[in-house]
Design a protein around this motif. Structure first.
Motif, PDB file in Angstrom:
ATOM      1  N   ASN A 290     -18.410 -36.160 -19.858  1.00 46.02           N
ATOM      2  CA  ASN A 290     -19.040 -35.515 -18.705  1.00 46.02           C
ATOM      3  C   ASN A 290     -17.961 -35.263 -17.655  1.00 46.02           C
ATOM      4  N   VAL A 291     -17.750 -34.004 -17.290  1.00 55.38           N
ATOM      5  CA  VAL A 291     -16.667 -33.647 -16.360  1.00 55.38           C
ATOM      6  C   VAL A 291     -16.855 -34.328 -15.009  1.00 55.38           C
ATOM      7  N   ASN A 295     -14.207 -36.500 -12.937  1.00 63.56           N
ATOM      8  CA  ASN A 295     -13.866 -36.094 -11.572  1.00 63.56           C
ATOM      9  C   ASN A 295     -13.977 -37.259 -10.604  1.00 63.56           C
ATOM     10  N   ILE A 326     -12.703 -29.735 -20.751  1.00 60.57           N
ATOM     11  CA  ILE A 326     -12.223 -28.671 -19.862  1.00 60.57           C
ATOM     12  C   ILE A 326     -12.496 -29.041 -18.402  1.00 60.57           C
ATOM     13  N   PRO A 327     -11.457 -29.179 -17.587  1.00 56.77           N
ATOM     14  CA  PRO A 327     -11.655 -29.534 -16.170  1.00 56.77           C
ATOM     15  C   PRO A 327     -12.257 -28.379 -15.395  1.00 56.77           C
ATOM     16  N   ASP A 328     -12.819 -28.687 -14.245  1.00 58.16           N
ATOM     17  CA  ASP A 328     -13.333 -27.638 -13.369  1.00 58.16           C
ATOM     18  C   ASP A 328     -12.498 -27.581 -12.091  1.00 58.16           C
ATOM     19  N   SER A 329     -12.940 -26.771 -11.151  1.00 59.10           N
ATOM     20  CA  SER A 329     -12.187 -26.577  -9.910  1.00 59.10           C
ATOM     21  C   SER A 329     -12.030 -27.888  -9.139  1.00 59.10           C
ATOM     22  N   THR A 331     -11.885 -30.932 -10.379  1.00 62.02           N
ATOM     23  CA  THR A 331     -10.856 -31.735 -11.054  1.00 62.02           C
ATOM     24  C   THR A 331      -9.467 -31.320 -10.590  1.00 62.02           C
ATOM     25  N   THR A 355      -3.111 -24.440 -13.835  1.00 64.32           N
ATOM     26  CA  THR A 355      -4.147 -23.775 -13.022  1.00 64.32           C
ATOM     27  C   THR A 355      -4.023 -22.264 -13.099  1.00 64.32           C
ATOM     28  N   ARG A 358      -5.851 -20.861 -16.086  1.00 60.45           N
ATOM     29  CA  ARG A 358      -7.309 -21.004 -16.156  1.00 60.45           C
ATOM     30  C   ARG A 358      -8.034 -20.786 -14.829  1.00 60.45           C
ATOM     31  N   PHE A 359      -7.322 -20.972 -13.717  1.00 61.87           N
ATOM     32  CA  PHE A 359      -7.987 -20.889 -12.411  1.00 61.87           C
ATOM     33  C   PHE A 359      -7.219 -20.003 -11.436  1.00 61.87           C
ATOM     34  N   ASP A 362      -9.227 -18.778  -8.545  1.00 63.16           N
ATOM     35  CA  ASP A 362     -10.032 -19.744  -7.804  1.00 63.16           C
ATOM     36  C   ASP A 362      -9.386 -19.972  -6.432  1.00 63.16           C
TER      37      ASP A 362
END
Length: 582
Positions: A290-291, A295, A326-329, A331, A355, A358-359, A362
């Motif tokens: 669970n991300v 986090n 997969i990390p999110d913003s 993270t 980043t 993938r980001f 962002d």
């Protein structure tokens, strides 16, 4: 006649089952066409109702609205179906208001199921800051629930509690909750109130209500939603021991397997500074992938500097990537913060490369990268990230300007501010803090005054304590001691003057020989903090510089009487300057 009735009954069952089993738009269209062809669509109100519900499930919103508009005399079920569709898919709120108004105008009586979508409408309006609808609709809906005799429906009372809580109207929520009979309150009622208090930054009230729940309704076991809300309350006031007691409740109630509980426990322990307990909870369930759980742990390490915690955050991030999560913003922002503490340009570049793949679009992640590079003193890298942002906003511009200010690049800060104005982006208080920092480090007194005064005159922003502090420092560094003192006097009307401001004034007085004002500044410092040896030394040197040896001696004696000693500076072998670490 009987035969015809049986045939119609069979047809009704046949098409009802067909609608229940439809899973694609083409299925729905075919069934709808057959109902229209046979004339059955208007023979039973359940068919339009079912089709509207099915349209909602299949995202055929315009088809549902078209069908509703074709119903000559819609009944309560039809109105409820279309209201639910609008609320579920966040259609323009005015549509739902017009539908409810039409319902009342056509003398169609609402039932208990008419009101939940209207309450949801209020919550959605508050989420997008449309507070007018909250007050114009929320209270009248409550009144209509009472007027039409549905006050005894617990799910409606709970819906009202949720609405009031999410819309920040906790006084109304509390009043309603107190009026509910004890027997009407269920777990959802208590959860709505406790969650409402936490969401509205009232953790003490949330904790107090939880204790009341446990004491007065021992038969009712709190569910994981209540536990999560209470843990957040303890987290917000950093009540570690009380948080531990809730952890014991979690074990007692068998809620250890609830991932939301594990996430909140990890976050609670992290924020309260108990990272070992946070890691213990995390290690028990990290395989859930669970991300949000990852986090919570990475953020805990990143925000707690020292003891190698920043490195642990980065190690955990690498592990996260290695297991394919997969990390999110969120993270990435925590990882970037950890890089700031580590102050390693290699690690910073590695994180930026990740980043960028993938980001790269962002805005929050890119702004965090700008802040990281700025704090590490690498303004070229910060500018590179800033220049690739296509949709710059106030936050990204402010981060760049603050970075220039912290690193003493006054002219670059001014140029960036000019670009910001040219792009039509409105500055905020952080923007001006960066500008004043830049002016202070660059000795740009005139520009500093211009920006400080423009906060009120051009942008309607009230200067805060930090802005005054920057201006005092700027004036003191430039030797404008009288102006610095006048600004401090002006500031005292609204804010508490800090030791650092009086210290800046004292240092300026020492450099420029303003003995009386320097002595006054020192006296004000000692009122706030009488244990700082550096200020005694500054005052003594001020007197010595003016040839006032007796006063200098008295200051040293006073320092001795108060037991204040000057610490000895030590330079460790191999110690490197931060800006030389690569």
């Amino acid at each position: 006649m009987i035969r015809k009735l049986e045939d119609r009954k069979l047809l009704f069952l046949f098409y009802t089952r067909l609608l229940d089993s439809a899973v694609t738009p083409s299925h729905l269209y075919k069934i709808h066409t057959q109902l229209l062809t046979t004339g059955l669509i208007h023979s039973n109100p359940i068919f339009p109702t079912k089709i509207i519900h099915l349209c909602s499930r299949l995202l055929l919103l315009s088809h549902a609205q078209k069908l509703f508009d074709q119903i000559l005399h819609p009944n309560t079920f039809h109105f409820n179906a279309i209201l639910n569709l609008n609320a579920t898919h966040k259609q323009p709120r005015i549509q739902s208001l017009n539908l409810y108004s039409k319902m009342l105008f056509d003398c169609v009586s609402p039932d208990a199921f008419t009101f939940p979508p209207l309450l949801k409408l209020c919550v959605q309006a508050f989420d997008v800051k449309d507070t007018n609808i909250v007050y114009a609709v929320g209270k009248p809906v409550h009144a209509h629930i009472l007027r039409f005799g549905f006050a005894s429906h617990v799910f409606l009372q709970n819906g009202l509690l949720v609405m009031y809580g999410k819309c920040g109207m906790m006084t109304s929520a509390s009043s309603l909750f107190q009026r509910l009979f004890i027997g009407m309150r269920n777990v959802v009622s208590w959860t709505a109130m406790i969650s409402g208090y936490v969401q509205n930054s009232l953790p003490i009230e949330a904790i107090r209500l939880f204790k009341t729940m446990i004491a007065s309704e021992s038969i009712m076991k709190p569910d994981f939603v209540v536990i999560v809300s209470v843990l957040k309350g303890f987290m917000n006031v950093q009540a570690l021991e009380q948080g531990r007691s809730i952890h014991a409740w979690v074990i007692k109630l068998g809620l250890k397997s609830e991932i939301d509980v594990s996430i909140t426990l990890t976050a609670m322990y992290s924020k309260c500074g108990d990272l070992s307990s946070a890691r213990s909870v995390f290690d028990q369930c990290w395989t859930s992938q669970n991300v949000m759980l990852w986090n919570a742990m990475i953020s805990g390490y990143a925000k707690t500097d020292g003891n190698g915690n920043a490195k642990k955050a980065l190690e955990l991030f690498r592990k996260m990537i290695n297991i394919g999560l997969i990390p999110d913003s969120i993270t990435l922002r925590s990882v970037i913060l950890a890089c700031t503490h580590v102050n390693s340009i290699e690690t910073a570049n590695w994180v930026e490369d990740y980043t960028f793949r993938r980001f790269k679009n962002d805005l929050f992640v890119n702004t965090a990268l700008i802040d990281m590079y700025s704090k590490c003193g690498h303004m070229g890298s910060a500018r590179r990230v800033f220049d690739r942002i296509t949709d710059k906003d106030t936050v990204s511009y402010s981060a760049m300007i603050v970075g220039y200010g912290l690193n003493g690049h006054g002219l670059e800060a001014m140029r960036t501010f000019d670009s910001m104005k040219h792009d039509g982006i409105r500055p905020n208080d952080v923007t001006f803090l960066g500008l004043l920092l830049a002016c202070s480090h660059g000795g740009l007194v005139e520009q500093g005054w211009i920006h400080f005064k423009s906060m009120r005159s051009e942008y309607g922003l009230e200067p805060q304590q930090q802005h005054y502090s920057c201006m005092v420092d700027l004036l003191a560094r430039a030797g404008k001691v009288g102006e610095a003192y006048d600004l401090i006097s002006q500031m005292e009307e609204s804010y508490e003057v800090t030791v650092s401001m009086w210290g800046a004034l004292l240092n300026a007085c020492k450099i420029h020989g303003h003995v009386d004002l320097g002595a006054y500044a020192a006296a004000r410092i000692f009122e706030i903090d009488a244990s700082n040896a550096g200020h005694y030394v500054q005052l003594s040197n001020l007197y010595a510089g003016a040839g006032m040896w007796e006063d200098a001696s008295k200051t040293r004696l006073l320092m001795k009487e108060k037991g204040v000693s000057k610490s000895i500076g030590v330079s460790l072998p191999g110690e490197e300057r931060a800006d030389e670490i690569k």
